[in-house]
Design a protein around this motif. Structure first.
Motif, mmCIF file in Angstrom:
data_model
loop_
_atom_site.group_PDB
_atom_site.id
_atom_site.type_symbol
_atom_site.label_atom_id
_atom_site.label_comp_id
_atom_site.label_asym_id
_atom_site.label_seq_id
_atom_site.Cartn_x
_atom_site.Cartn_y
_atom_site.Cartn_z
ATOM 1 N N SER A 96 0.841 -1.187 0.000
ATOM 2 C CA SER A 96 0.000 0.000 0.000
ATOM 3 C C SER A 96 0.879 1.239 0.000
ATOM 4 N N GLU A 129 -7.414 -10.193 -6.341
ATOM 5 C CA GLU A 129 -8.087 -9.477 -5.251
ATOM 6 C C GLU A 129 -7.089 -8.820 -4.316
ATOM 7 N N ARG A 130 -6.023 -9.544 -3.980
ATOM 8 C CA ARG A 130 -5.018 -8.993 -3.074
ATOM 9 C C ARG A 130 -4.283 -7.815 -3.689
ATOM 10 N N TYR A 133 -5.894 -3.600 -4.236
ATOM 11 C CA TYR A 133 -5.949 -2.512 -3.245
ATOM 12 C C TYR A 133 -4.900 -1.452 -3.558
ATOM 13 N N GLN A 137 -5.233 2.681 -4.874
ATOM 14 C CA GLN A 137 -4.496 3.807 -4.308
ATOM 15 C C GLN A 137 -3.696 4.542 -5.379
ATOM 16 N N ILE A 269 -10.532 2.007 3.888
ATOM 17 C CA ILE A 269 -9.983 0.711 3.462
ATOM 18 C C ILE A 269 -11.111 -0.284 3.206
ATOM 19 N N ASN A 270 -12.046 -0.367 4.135
ATOM 20 C CA ASN A 270 -13.148 -1.319 3.992
ATOM 21 C C ASN A 270 -13.980 -1.029 2.749
ATOM 22 N N LYS A 272 -12.980 0.491 0.039
ATOM 23 C CA LYS A 272 -12.197 0.100 -1.143
ATOM 24 C C LYS A 272 -12.327 -1.400 -1.402
ATOM 25 N N TYR A 273 -12.200 -2.188 -0.349
ATOM 26 C CA TYR A 273 -12.286 -3.637 -0.506
ATOM 27 C C TYR A 273 -13.692 -4.085 -0.890
ATOM 28 N N ILE A 276 -13.570 -3.699 -4.529
ATOM 29 C CA ILE A 276 -12.693 -4.724 -5.112
ATOM 30 C C ILE A 276 -13.419 -6.064 -5.166
#
Length: 697
Positions: A96, A129-130, A133, A137, A269-270, A272-273, A276
């Motif tokens: 990140s 998926e990983r 993130y 950004q 963050i949540n 964004k996920y 995703i």
């Protein structure tokens, strides 16, 4: 999803971030007239194949240096596309842009300071998926971003599919290029995208967060505009204020106490996920079966109770293979070394070489270097097993499993990653501590990492375990690896309890990739690099040490000596004998071997070969001769185990010490660490010898 829902930023999951495509606007200043090199930054998660892809473009045209003010390497290269020069920079692997670790700070600063014109975001397509993130950004930075989907061959092997039309739509229209760094496919298309995208306004997502967050962003943007006028990427700076980002808040002081009531980083963050997750569901097909297999394996391998015993069992299997298969192959090396040594003796005799030259070459160089080379099969098997574990995706699980244990000693599971690397070599293990956020965590991890048994110590364990514990050599060697691990955790625990620090507050963020069949080429490259380092050390450090040791053994105050007791080596060894005697190491030859081991741990074995005049110390005959000589001097099994304990814990090699100085920036701290480890090694060896003598004497 309807067109109206897309326009309003709504999804079937409710109010979550949405990627709204924008039409690109040409950069009129650049288009057609700007022919300066395009500066391209390669950014991606660790282990995504970023460096492999970077090397595929640059070849040997590399420039390596440290980033200004930090110890992170800066690797630059050059390439071109249809006559257009392109300068490429391999940025540190990160998860990140939160600016906690050194790598994150370096990458972010490089992008913010305008050192790159285009970002190639390299992602592991098999773990999409990983990786996304970081992609989200990067797009928020309003820089031209190109998504390079690496490892597409693995995606196909796993039977998964990626919708190459829908994915760029959901990421706001940024170019998405499938590539394979290993097979060198898609490289031309990627460079075409770089040149084309450089000449356009950056595309990307405009992420609409929840109404609460959006309202805060709008108000902070207004304050920024009022105090700093029109600034680049106003929205991104406002988001960073919501996350309490130290860099942005210090560079642009602003009183937002009336706007922000808490840190919104976790919420951002949540959200964004959440988006995703929707991207993955719409763009990635046939993933469920593979994920289910990984989940089943992880129920055992990452179990909170069984995870650690499973890890210890796997490592026991590794050492079983290292000894059984390695020793089988080692026999052929020993035969070859005997033949070569005899041939050299015959050759030197035929040219009437002087006796001292013959002794130097045969008893010094061949005995020292050759004795180390016979351990090559054991080293090869060890690295082959570690490469399989790493490339299969298991090694990342070990850090996760150890997270709770490391937390008890004031560190996070992330600190266990450098320790794992320490099983191979202390140098890269120390360098890997850069991923830790605080200086305190880095130094503590550096202090305990040398307790991990690096591959250089393996020849010592093999030699003395097979000489004095032939029936239980495997268990003796394995016990030393376990003792090193326990000692590292114990030292960290003592430091934690005697300091004002508390448990590390940094959550463990680590890649847990899906399990996969190890790639043969990746494993081969890893093993070859390690074996090459071992051979390089044998041809340089051990070669020189063997020559120096021969001269120290054969010269004294009167010149060349016939009795080794009159040599410089004996003089130096006798000085240390009183110190080492309580540890059962009261032979001057042992003292000299331990001193020589400071250059490289393998030299301890070659030193015994030279000190006792045995041409092939690792052969059955050589071990029998060395064992007989040591036994006649009162050196038995307890002494041998104490010696191995001392070699496990005393100061790492010179290369590791130099790396520790470079990473900590302090000679005082480095020398203090060396003295600390010498003291711990001596105390542990004394304890083992004294207790062992009482029990088995």
């Amino acid at each position: 999803m309807s067109q109206q829902e897309r326009a309003e930023g709504r999804t079937k999951y409710g109010s979550v971030p949405y990627a709204a495509p924008r039409q690109p606007q040409p950069r009129q200043i650049r288009h057609g007239i700007d022919k300066r090199p395009i500066r391209v930054g390669f950014v991606g998660n660790p282990n995504c194949g970023k460096t492999t892809l970077f090397n595929a473009f640059t070849g040997a045209k590399l420039k390596v240096a440290n980033w200004p003010g930090v110890t992170v390497e800066r690797v630059e290269g050059e390439t071109n596309y249809k006559g257009r020069p392109i300068k490429v920079i391999d940025l540190p692997g990160i998860y990140s842009l939160t600016s906690y670790t050194i790598e994150e700070k370096v990458t972010r600063k490089c992008i913010e300071d305008g050192e790159v014109d285009v970002i190639i975001n390299v992602v592991d397509a098999s773990s999409l998926e990983r990786n996304l993130y970081l992609t989200m950004q990067l797009i928020e930075l309003k820089k031209p971003v190109i998504l390079a989907l690496n490892m597409m061959d693995i995606v196909e092997e796993r039977g998964m599919e990626i919708d190459m039309h829908r994915l760029p739509e959901m990421l706001g229209g940024i170019p998405v290029v499938p590539v394979s760094a290993r097979k060198r496919t898609g490289l031309d298309v990627l460079m075409h995208a770089v040149v084309h995208h450089y000449e356009e306004e950056p595309q990307g997502v405009v992420i609409h967060y929840s109404p609460q967050v959006e309202e805060k962003i709008t108000r902070i943007e207004g304050e920024l505009r009022r105090h700093y006028g029109e600034m680049d990427n106003m929205r991104w700076h406002a988001i960073k204020f919501l996350e309490f980002d130290e860099v942005v808040t210090s560079d642009h002081p602003l009183d937002v106490s009336g706007i922000l009531d808490h840190n919104y980083e976790k919420q951002i963050i949540n959200e964004k996920y959440d988006y995703i997750e929707e991207v993955i569901q719409e763009c990635l097909m046939n993933k469920e079966e593979k994920a289910a297999t990984t989940d089943k394996a992880d129920r055992i391998l990452t179990h909170r109770i069984w995870g650690i015993p499973v890890f210890l069992g796997i490592m026991a299997l590794v050492f079983f293979l290292t000894f059984t298969v390695g020793d089988f192959l080692k026999g052929y090396f020993q035969v070859g070394l005997d033949w070569f040594s005899q041939a050299v003796v015959a050759g030197l005799a035929s040219v009437h070489a002087s006796s001292w030259l013959t002794s130097l070459i045969v008893d010094g160089i061949i005995a020292g270097v050759g004795g180390i080379l016979t351990f090559l099969p054991n080293i090869f098997i060890l690295f082959l097993a570690l490469a399989f574990l790493e490339d299969s995706g298991y090694m990342a699980r070990v850090a996760y499993v150890m997270n709770e244990t490391m937390g008890m000693v004031g560190l996070s599971g992330k600190a266990f990653l450098p320790m794992l690397l320490g099983f191979g070599c202390t140098v890269p293990a120390v360098m890997a501590t850069r991923a830790l956020e605080s200086v305190r965590d880095r130094r503590r991890t550096i202090l305990i990492t040398p307790f991990m048994s690096c591959s250089a110590r393996l020849p010592i364990y093999v030699l003395f375990a097979e000489m004095f514990f032939p029936r239980h050599a495997l268990f003796v060697a394995y016990s030393l690896y376990l003792i090193g691990l326990v000692m590292a955790i114990l030292v960290a625990f003592i430091l934690h309890k005697n300091s004002r620090g508390t448990r590390s507050e940094n959550a463990l963020l680590i890649e847990l990739p899906e399990y996969k069949t190890p790639n043969g080429r990746t494993v081969a490259i890893y093993v070859w690099d390690k074996v090459k380092d071992y051979l390089s050390k044998a041809g340089t450090t051990i070669f020189i040490a063997s020559i120096v040791l021969w001269f120290v053994l054969n010269t004294g105050t009167t010149g060349f000596v016939s009795d080794v007791q009159d040599s410089f080596a004996a003089m130096i060894g006798h000085v240390l004998v009183p110190v080492l005697r309580p540890a059962g190491l009261g032979l001057w030859q042992v003292a000299v071997a331990l001193i020589s081991g400071l250059s490289a741990k393998e030299v301890v074995v070659s030193s015994f070969s030279v000190l006792f005049g045995i041409s092939n110390v690792n052969s059955a005959a050589g071990m029998g001769e060395l064992s007989a000589q040591l036994t006649s001097m009162g050196f038995g099994g307890v002494n041998a185990y104490a010696l191995m304990i001392f070699c496990l814990m005393y100061s790492p090699c010179i290369a590791a010490v130099a790396t520790i100085k470079r990473e900590t920036g302090s000679w005082r701290w480095t020398l203090g660490m060396v003295l600390f480890q010498l003291l711990v090694a001596w105390a542990a060896a004394v304890l083992v010898f004294q207790v062992g003598s009482l029990l088995f004497g």
